[in-house]
Design a protein around this motif. Structure first.
Motif, PDB file in Angstrom:
ATOM      1  N   UNK A  17       0.858  -1.187   0.000  1.00  6.63           N
ATOM      2  CA  UNK A  17       0.000   0.000   0.000  1.00  6.63           C
ATOM      3  C   UNK A  17       0.893   1.235   0.000  1.00  6.63           C
ATOM      4  N   UNK A  34       0.622   4.214   1.345  1.00 12.00           N
ATOM      5  CA  UNK A  34       0.867   4.851   2.645  1.00 12.00           C
ATOM      6  C   UNK A  34       1.839   4.029   3.482  1.00 12.00           C
ATOM      7  N   UNK A  35       1.622   2.703   3.536  1.00  9.15           N
ATOM      8  CA  UNK A  35       2.494   1.851   4.344  1.00  9.15           C
ATOM      9  C   UNK A  35       3.928   1.863   3.823  1.00  9.15           C
ATOM     10  N   UNK A  36       4.089   2.049   2.515  1.00 12.05           N
ATOM     11  CA  UNK A  36       5.422   2.070   1.907  1.00 12.05           C
ATOM     12  C   UNK A  36       6.066   3.454   1.986  1.00 12.05           C
ATOM     13  N   UNK A  37       5.298   4.440   2.445  1.00 10.09           N
ATOM     14  CA  UNK A  37       5.873   5.775   2.560  1.00 10.09           C
ATOM     15  C   UNK A  37       5.800   6.594   1.284  1.00 10.09           C
ATOM     16  N   UNK A  38       4.983   6.159   0.324  1.00 13.35           N
ATOM     17  CA  UNK A  38       4.835   6.910  -0.926  1.00 13.35           C
ATOM     18  C   UNK A  38       3.733   7.958  -0.825  1.00 13.35           C
ATOM     19  N   UNK A  42       2.564  -0.278  -5.665  1.00 10.83           N
ATOM     20  CA  UNK A  42       1.811   0.962  -5.449  1.00 10.83           C
ATOM     21  C   UNK A  42       2.385   2.117  -6.271  1.00 10.83           C
TER      22      UNK A  42
END
Lengths: 418, 418
Positions: B375, B377-381, B397
């Motif tokens: 995801x 958000x979880x990956x920091x993108x 993502x």
């Protein structure tokens, strides 16, 4: 031959081989490349004999001389193929490289790993050396390749393919990692560009007709090279000596390459000072000039340029020349008529240089340099499989990195998402 | 309405706006985003009224309840849209960033500049919040957007579009930088996906039918999200507590998302120890289990899995379960039946973890973490426009960076190519 069945088998073999290639060690891949190079050198006579057969057929079929030129191999081009493979062996292996591996608030580490695309279909025309180059680039980047060369080069390509296979087998890699399509039936291309279960991307190296066919018929992503309508804009704050040097080199160092300038744009303020100097050089070298009215007022021997000239890739000693009021008009011209390949400004003005770099939407944008530099070797990428004028995946020269993509890798310690 | 003419106008306006957006300052783009967010909050009542009209029509037309769910807005989802736009404003601007600017032997400096793709066509279904998300992401990444939402959400989308326009105008940006297609005529999609002069890439957010149509009919590159058949493989060297936690979370934290596990693979050596623990949790949560013969020998209440189950994306409380001899068999299963979306291994074995990361060809590959982490958000993108299962351009993502590409920039001092 049942083309559909044959291509399906080629595809299945390529898909299976791609999995082995994706995890092959760098050392093993380099061993294959160096063995291929040695085999090509050892078999130079065989390659030239096969090429002579192709040339004979091509002449008998009445192929035009430019095509015969591209088809012909000689001792030097054969040595060049071997050298090219050794250079690819010397390049860093992009596969498996992990970047940006960072901890996230959840405790997982997230990074990106560079991975091969899988199976690459390459469709090209006369030049047999593409067989060696493309095989080498696909191999080093961990991909399997299906190569579809021009029918006129079939014997040359098969002789080169034998050397490629020898290298693969010597390194313990599947010989199906690089397959040269054995039929000259055009239906094979139709299969290649639609069998999406087996092919991940198509890289065409050919003229506009081929690209148009791919746009309409391919069901697989294509890394396209459309054409190169490249510009040099001489700003009114240009160093005119640099401008003359670049205008000369960008047009006359080679006429048939995609990074050759096709249209020269000159700011009104310096046109009278610089255009006669450039026109003298072009006239001496036999370059036909086609100018706008303002250009022709300065250099009367120019022919008039038509609207069509502004979007023409001549690939010949012909140039279109236009005087523009300022840089904004130049950018407008480039964005309207250009092909988003390579465009350069000559200026000593810092702010204009900065704006030109940002606002010209081309795969290579240059300040005070010749468009002829747009090339994988000059950019430090090593050999290139082509120059992309696409906007996704890769723009400009496509080397090993362009034949890979990045996947995400996540390292955890039992984390779950809340 | 002449759809062809209308879409051509939309395309021309988008192309013109894209040039302005490409050079817009970060501050200006953020101002637009924050103004949009404020407008959405201020107009919350209006948006909900428009949405109520859509819902009424949808109910009258007998749309299924899952679709009505996706269509419905409420005070919380409207606030979420505004918050999403503010989050996009807070993300770093990727446009113009130059990397790897290095001197070459010729004296030129060569680097890569991150640039917008140009005009992005987004085709989506019921969810009206995609209108705000997609507008925000395209705007921040310097692109112009053409949005084609589902016909059932037309009033909601137009109300949101009014807020988007207000933000653009307040920041002095062209209001045509984000255009919501005003007709529900399906022919508009046909135009959008073929007008290659005006649109650079298509991002579909929809089901398999839409994607299949795009593969066949689009003449423009597509960033595709096919489907998510995600796997967790529990290795015989797994920490079984982590395995149970991950198998639970990856399946049951949400059933309808593409990063939800659909098939659980368990090494034979630990199947008897771990499968009953996991089966108990699934049974409690009402997850239907479909297993292979070996799984069913351990957990007899499982239904038998058919060959079709292995490639099915359930998006529902159903899971397929298979016992495999070892990791190689698990990788083979994943590469055969998976959709190259997200796959995880649970293991404490260093070498197997390393091999799994390299050899599984999916957009996200994980060790000891739940597939649900795949995801933006979880990956920091930050926010994502979708999750790509394609192999070129972007995998996984797709956030702001995935809506850009890199061009080459060359800085010289009058160099020419020899």
């Amino acid at each position: 031959m049942d083309i559909k069945q044959y291509m399906k088998q080629v595809g299945q073999q390529a898909r299976a081989a791609s999995r082995v290639m994706a995890r092959a060690d760098t050392r093993v891949k380099n061993h294959a490349l160096i063995t291929m190079a040695a085999a090509i050198e050892r078999d130079a006579e065989k390659l030239l004999a096969a090429n002579a057969r192709d040339l004979e057929h091509a002449r008998a079929a009445g192929l035009e001389s430019a095509l015969l030129d591209r088809l012909a191999l000689n001792a030097k081009t054969v040595a060049g193929m071997a050298e090219g493979l050794r250079q690819i062996a010397a390049l860093p292996d992009p596969v498996g490289s992990i970047t940006d591996l960072n901890y996230r608030p959840s405790g997982i580490q997230v990074g990106r790993m560079r991975v091969p695309l899988g199976v690459i279909g390459i469709i090209y025309e006369a030049r047999p050396n593409v067989t060696a180059d493309a095989a080498g680039l696909c191999l080093k980047s961990g991909n399997a390749a299906i190569l579809r060369g021009g029918s006129e080069a079939i014997h040359s390509n098969q002789a080169i393919a034998a050397c490629v296979r020898e290298g693969l087998l010597a390194a313990g890699l599947p010989e199906t990692a690089v397959q040269v399509i054995e039929t000259t039936d055009r239906a094979a291309v139709g299969e290649l560009i639609t069998m999406k279960e087996y092919v991940d991307v198509i890289v065409p190296r050919g003229g506009k007709g081929l690209i148009e066919r791919l746009i309409n018929e391919a069901r697989i992503p294509v890394i396209k090279h459309l054409h190169g309508v490249c510009h040099v804009y001489i700003d009114d704050r240009a160093d005119l000596d640099k401008a003359v040097r670049i205008a000369d080199n960008a047009k006359t160092s080679r006429y048939g390459t995609c990074n050759t300038m096709e249209t020269l744009l000159v700011a009104e303020g310096v046109a009278a000072a610089v255009l006669p100097r450039i026109a003298r050089i072009y006239a001496e070298k036999g370059v036909e000039m086609r100018g706008c009215d303002k250009s022709r007022a300065i250099v009367p021997e120019m022919k008039p340029a038509s609207e069509e000239d502004w979007s023409t890739e001549y690939l010949a000693p012909i140039i279109s020349i236009r005087v523009v009021p300022d840089m904004d008009a130049a950018i407008e011209h480039i964005n309207t008529y250009g092909s988003q390949h390579t465009d350069a400004i000559v200026t000593e003005d810092y702010t204009r240089a900065r704006r030109f770099l940002r606002e010209v939407d081309s795969s290579s944008v240059m300040v005070n340099a010749s468009t002829r530099f747009a090339d994988g070797f000059e950019y430090g990428l090593g050999a290139e499989i082509g120059i992309s004028t696409d906007k996704i995946h890769a723009r400009g020269p496509v080397g090993l990195e362009g034949l890979t993509c990045q996947k995400f890798v996540v390292l955890g310690d039992g984390q779950v998402r809340t």
